[in-house]
Motif scaffolding. Structure first.
Motif, short mmCIF file in Angstrom:
data_model
loop_
_atom_site.label_atom_id
_atom_site.label_comp_id
_atom_site.label_asym_id
_atom_site.label_seq_id
_atom_site.Cartn_x
_atom_site.Cartn_y
_atom_site.Cartn_z
N ASP A 62 48.79 49.56 52.76
CA ASP A 62 50.24 49.36 52.92
C ASP A 62 50.61 48.73 54.26
OD1 ASP A 62 49.45 51.58 54.38
OD2 ASP A 62 51.24 52.77 53.92
N VAL A 63 49.63 48.16 54.99
CA VAL A 63 49.91 47.59 56.31
C VAL A 63 49.89 46.05 56.26
CG1 VAL A 63 49.01 47.31 58.67
CG2 VAL A 63 49.06 49.58 57.61
N TRP A 64 50.90 45.45 56.88
CA TRP A 64 50.94 43.99 57.10
C TRP A 64 51.08 43.72 58.59
CZ3 TRP A 64 50.77 39.38 54.40
CH2 TRP A 64 50.63 39.47 53.01
N VAL A 65 50.42 42.66 59.05
CA VAL A 65 50.56 42.22 60.44
C VAL A 65 51.30 40.87 60.43
CG1 VAL A 65 49.36 41.49 62.54
CG2 VAL A 65 48.47 43.41 61.19
N VAL B 247 44.36 41.34 65.77
CA VAL B 247 44.84 42.66 65.32
C VAL B 247 44.59 42.81 63.82
CG1 VAL B 247 46.89 44.11 64.96
CG2 VAL B 247 46.55 42.95 67.15
N ALA B 248 44.99 41.80 63.04
CA ALA B 248 44.84 41.86 61.59
C ALA B 248 43.37 41.96 61.20
CB ALA B 248 45.48 40.63 60.95
N ARG B 249 42.52 41.19 61.88
CA ARG B 249 41.10 41.18 61.56
C ARG B 249 40.48 42.57 61.83
NH1 ARG B 249 36.47 37.11 63.85
NH2 ARG B 249 37.03 38.07 65.83
N ALA B 250 40.83 43.16 62.96
CA ALA B 250 40.27 44.48 63.32
C ALA B 250 40.78 45.58 62.40
CB ALA B 250 40.61 44.80 64.77
N GLY C 74 44.45 40.58 71.93
CA GLY C 74 44.59 41.04 70.55
C GLY C 74 43.55 42.08 70.18
N ARG C 75 42.32 41.86 70.65
CA ARG C 75 41.26 42.84 70.35
C ARG C 75 41.54 44.19 71.02
NH1 ARG C 75 38.28 37.98 70.76
NH2 ARG C 75 37.73 38.31 72.96
N GLU C 76 42.03 44.13 72.25
CA GLU C 76 42.36 45.37 72.95
C GLU C 76 43.56 46.06 72.30
OE1 GLU C 76 43.60 46.88 77.41
OE2 GLU C 76 42.40 45.05 77.26
N LEU C 77 44.54 45.27 71.90
CA LEU C 77 45.72 45.82 71.24
C LEU C 77 45.34 46.49 69.93
CD1 LEU C 77 48.83 46.06 71.39
CD2 LEU C 77 48.98 43.83 70.27
N ALA C 78 44.42 45.87 69.19
CA ALA C 78 43.99 46.42 67.90
C ALA C 78 43.40 47.82 68.07
CB ALA C 78 42.98 45.49 67.25
N ARG C 79 42.67 48.04 69.16
CA ARG C 79 42.06 49.35 69.38
C ARG C 79 43.12 50.44 69.52
NH1 ARG C 79 38.21 46.13 72.15
NH2 ARG C 79 39.16 46.39 74.21
N VAL D 276 56.32 47.55 66.70
CA VAL D 276 56.26 46.40 67.61
C VAL D 276 55.02 46.59 68.48
CG1 VAL D 276 57.33 45.29 69.62
CG2 VAL D 276 58.74 45.95 67.64
N ALA D 277 54.13 45.60 68.50
CA ALA D 277 52.89 45.72 69.26
C ALA D 277 52.65 44.47 70.10
CB ALA D 277 51.71 45.95 68.31
N VAL D 278 52.55 44.66 71.41
CA VAL D 278 52.34 43.54 72.33
C VAL D 278 51.38 43.95 73.45
CG1 VAL D 278 54.60 42.46 71.92
CG2 VAL D 278 54.36 44.19 73.71
N PRO D 279 50.67 42.98 74.02
CA PRO D 279 49.80 43.31 75.15
C PRO D 279 50.57 43.73 76.41
CG PRO D 279 49.09 41.29 74.07
CD PRO D 279 50.44 41.61 73.53
N VAL D 280 51.74 43.09 76.65
CA VAL D 280 52.44 43.35 77.91
C VAL D 280 53.95 43.20 77.73
CG1 VAL D 280 52.18 40.93 78.67
CG2 VAL D 280 52.48 42.74 80.38
#
Length: 217
Positions: free
Chosen positions: A28-31, A45-48, A13-18, A159-163
């Motif tokens: 205007d963003v929701w996770v 992701v939301a925290r970052a 999640g931390r890597e995805l957030a970057r 759409v956001a995913v690690p893999v």
């Protein structure tokens, strides 16, 4: 190409957030995380990004006897996605599909109650919605999630995913505005293989992460 595995969902999640930094600190963003495994990823992701976190509950419709193989998926508001080609190939009768859907719809309702209670769903009209899971295989559940959110008139769906496999990412672009997958290995095999630690996420962990997120921690 060799891909490095993620330590766990939180690191992923931390890597995805970057990779999503252009959406940081925007009003205007929701996770939205897909429970259960997508929620730890979405939490980071939301925290970052400094964005609010919520959940969108979807359920895979697994082939009887081979439940890991998705013949479709369901989401709230009666959304249902079905892989017609697979149904015909495996000669799955409509009543078998309906039987699986009834069971999964009951579990979807149980999770709605467990994670949301009486809390209303956020108004996503005109918002940028980032849908997060811990990985995609066929993409059936994510497709159902995208269609459910699309009915809420957002400005953009990411759409956001690690893999995820490359062909699944490409197919999701038919319904999503953007697909971000950090690793797109071939052959893909299974989501869990791309994590060093991949325990099952519990209801309690999902509830705790939602509480922490809403508490501003």
């Amino acid at each position: 190409m060799e891909f490095e595995r993620f330590k766990d969902r939180y690191e992923a999640g931390r890597e995805l957030a970057r990779s999503l930094s252009r959406y940081a600190h925007r009003p205007d963003v929701w996770v939205l995380g897909l429970p259960r495994g997508g929620v730890p990823v979405a939490y980071e992701v939301a925290r970052a990004l400094g964005a609010p976190l919520d959940v969108l509950i979807v359920r895979k419709l697994g082939v009887p006897g081979h439940e890991e193989l998705a013949m479709g998926a369901i989401a709230p508001a009666g959304v249902r996605v079905v892989n017609q080609e697979l149904l015909e190939q495996l000669e799955i009768e409509p009543q078998r599909l309906e039987q699986v859907e009834r069971r999964e719809r009951a579990e979807l309702e149980r999770r709605q109650q467990a994670y949301r209670g009486k809390r209303p769903f956020p108004d996503l009209s005109g918002k940028i919605v980032i849908l997060v899971d811990d990985g995609l295989a066929t993409g059936a559940s994510m497709r159902a999630a995208v269609l459910a959110v699309r009915a809420m008139n957002p400005a953009r769906i990411v759409v956001a995913v690690p893999v995820a496999p490359p062909d699944t990412c490409e197919a999701l672009l038919e319904v999503a505005d953007e697909v971000k997958a950090l690793r797109q290995p071939e052959p893909f095999r299974a989501v869990g293989l791309w994590y060093e630690q991949f325990p099952q996420t519990s209801d309690e962990e999902v509830q705790d992460l939602l509480r922490r997120s809403q508490g501003g921690q």
